[in-house]
Write a protein that holds these residues in place. Structure first.
Motif, mmCIF file in Angstrom:
data_model
loop_
_atom_site.group_PDB
_atom_site.id
_atom_site.type_symbol
_atom_site.label_atom_id
_atom_site.label_comp_id
_atom_site.label_asym_id
_atom_site.label_seq_id
_atom_site.Cartn_x
_atom_site.Cartn_y
_atom_site.Cartn_z
ATOM 1 N N MET A 51 7.704 -5.592 -10.310
ATOM 2 C CA MET A 51 7.298 -6.460 -9.196
ATOM 3 C C MET A 51 6.382 -7.566 -9.713
ATOM 4 O O MET A 51 5.457 -7.298 -10.485
ATOM 5 C CB MET A 51 6.572 -5.647 -8.115
ATOM 6 N N ALA A 52 6.638 -8.797 -9.288
ATOM 7 C CA ALA A 52 5.814 -9.927 -9.714
ATOM 8 C C ALA A 52 4.401 -9.795 -9.156
ATOM 9 O O ALA A 52 4.197 -9.316 -8.037
ATOM 10 C CB ALA A 52 6.440 -11.239 -9.253
ATOM 11 N N TYR A 56 -4.439 -14.279 -5.726
ATOM 12 C CA TYR A 56 -5.137 -15.184 -4.807
ATOM 13 C C TYR A 56 -6.486 -15.513 -5.430
ATOM 14 O O TYR A 56 -7.277 -14.612 -5.733
ATOM 15 C CB TYR A 56 -5.320 -14.528 -3.443
ATOM 16 N N VAL A 57 -6.753 -16.789 -5.614
ATOM 17 C CA VAL A 57 -8.008 -17.234 -6.201
ATOM 18 C C VAL A 57 -8.902 -17.766 -5.085
ATOM 19 O O VAL A 57 -8.582 -18.776 -4.440
ATOM 20 C CB VAL A 57 -7.771 -18.323 -7.273
ATOM 21 N N CYS A 58 -10.010 -17.089 -4.845
ATOM 22 C CA CYS A 58 -10.940 -17.435 -3.781
ATOM 23 C C CYS A 58 -11.977 -18.436 -4.285
ATOM 24 O O CYS A 58 -12.596 -18.236 -5.335
ATOM 25 C CB CYS A 58 -11.636 -16.172 -3.284
ATOM 26 N N HIS A 84 -7.747 -14.385 2.292
ATOM 27 C CA HIS A 84 -6.930 -13.486 1.480
ATOM 28 C C HIS A 84 -5.846 -12.829 2.333
ATOM 29 O O HIS A 84 -4.665 -12.785 1.947
ATOM 30 C CB HIS A 84 -7.810 -12.422 0.829
ATOM 31 N N ALA A 85 -6.228 -12.347 3.522
ATOM 32 C CA ALA A 85 -5.270 -11.716 4.420
ATOM 33 C C ALA A 85 -4.213 -12.721 4.884
ATOM 34 O O ALA A 85 -3.029 -12.378 5.007
ATOM 35 C CB ALA A 85 -5.992 -11.110 5.616
ATOM 36 N N VAL A 90 4.036 -10.571 0.933
ATOM 37 C CA VAL A 90 3.936 -9.551 -0.106
ATOM 38 C C VAL A 90 3.111 -8.372 0.409
ATOM 39 O O VAL A 90 2.233 -8.533 1.257
ATOM 40 C CB VAL A 90 3.289 -10.116 -1.392
ATOM 41 N N THR A 91 3.393 -7.192 -0.114
ATOM 42 C CA THR A 91 2.666 -6.001 0.308
ATOM 43 C C THR A 91 1.321 -5.873 -0.398
ATOM 44 O O THR A 91 0.405 -5.237 0.113
ATOM 45 C CB THR A 91 3.490 -4.734 0.037
ATOM 46 N N GLU A 92 1.206 -6.478 -1.576
ATOM 47 C CA GLU A 92 -0.054 -6.473 -2.317
ATOM 48 C C GLU A 92 -0.330 -7.877 -2.841
ATOM 49 O O GLU A 92 0.591 -8.585 -3.255
ATOM 50 C CB GLU A 92 0.004 -5.495 -3.488
ATOM 51 N N LEU A 93 -1.587 -8.267 -2.811
ATOM 52 C CA LEU A 93 -1.989 -9.571 -3.332
ATOM 53 C C LEU A 93 -3.309 -9.402 -4.068
ATOM 54 O O LEU A 93 -4.354 -9.171 -3.458
ATOM 55 C CB LEU A 93 -2.136 -10.594 -2.202
#
Length: 238
Positions: A1-2, A6-8, A20-21, A29-32
């Motif tokens: 999975m790729a 996320y860059v805050c 982020h959400a 995507v299910t995960e970030l």
């Protein structure tokens, strides 16, 4: 999975968590994975480990006359991500404040002459966007959310303009094949964007006394098109 990171770039923790959400939902995507760049510098290991990057907004401005060491470091780290994407190694999608960082890195100029308040607006795609995998399916126009004080004077050298409107001529561009930058916010739903307003009530993005009216306009937005861009970005990463 790729693996997408996320860059805050937001100092406000509540706004950062909500953004982020928003990106996770927008990308589908299910995960970030997340890097809080305000509190943690970008390591070589993190830069190399991920298959794609999405960069959120910030109250920082590239045109700020006085910058703290923190802001200078954040901008330098964002340039490292942009440089990697420009070589085609890892795709990246920069938003809002990030387009200023990328524009400067590419040799372009920034201006305070085309601000857009917190609002819903329509942007139109260019002829060059027709063949772009992200923006082509959104032609000829899409509805988006804006809130910014600075913007690019013109599309920077070597980049391809993808979207524009009368109020802000440079709404989106691509540099190379894997570096995208948008002036608008593609990730929030109307409710997300309305919630974000509470963190920036007094930051000059809208008249604080008109909060209720601005919020109502945001919540009434229909067919907001940023999520489609992010879904297609995630597909290119995969």
């Amino acid at each position: 999975m790729a693996s997408i990171l996320y860059v805050c770039v937001r100092p406000e923790r509540g706004a950062a968590e909500a953004e982020h959400a928003s990106f996770q939902r927008g990308l589908g995507v299910t995960e970030l994975d997340q890097l809080d760049l305000v509190r943690n510098p970008l390591s070589d290991e993190v830069l190399a480990r991920h298959d794609g990057f999405v960069i959120g907004g910030s109250p920082f401005n590239v045109t700020d006359a006085v910058k703290t060491p923190l802001q200078q470091r954040v901008e330098a780290d964002l340039e490292r991500i942009a440089a990697r994407a420009l070589t085609g190694r890892t795709p990246a999608f920069f938003t809002c404040f990030g387009i200023g960082v990328v524009t400067r890195m590419l040799g372009g100029a920034l201006t305070l002459k085309h601000p857009e308040s917190t609002r819903v607006t329509e942007i139109v795609t260019t002829d060059s966007a027709a063949s772009d995998p992200l923006f082509g399916p959104s032609a000829p126009a899409l509805t988006v959310f804006t809130a910014h004080k600075e913007s690019a004077v013109a599309v920077p050298p070597g980049a391809t303009l993808l979207a524009t409107n009368e109020d802000c001529p440079v709404q989106a561009y691509r540099a190379g094949t894997r570096l995208y930058a948008t002036q608008f916010h593609p990730e929030p739903s109307p409710q997300d964007f309305a919630n974000r307003m509470t963190f920036y009530r007094n930051n000059g993005y809208f008249d604080a006394a008109a909060f209720d009216a601005v919020e109502a306009e945001i919540l009434a937005a229909q067919d907001v098109g940023g999520e489609g861009l992010l879904r297609r970005f995630a597909e290119t990463v995969a």
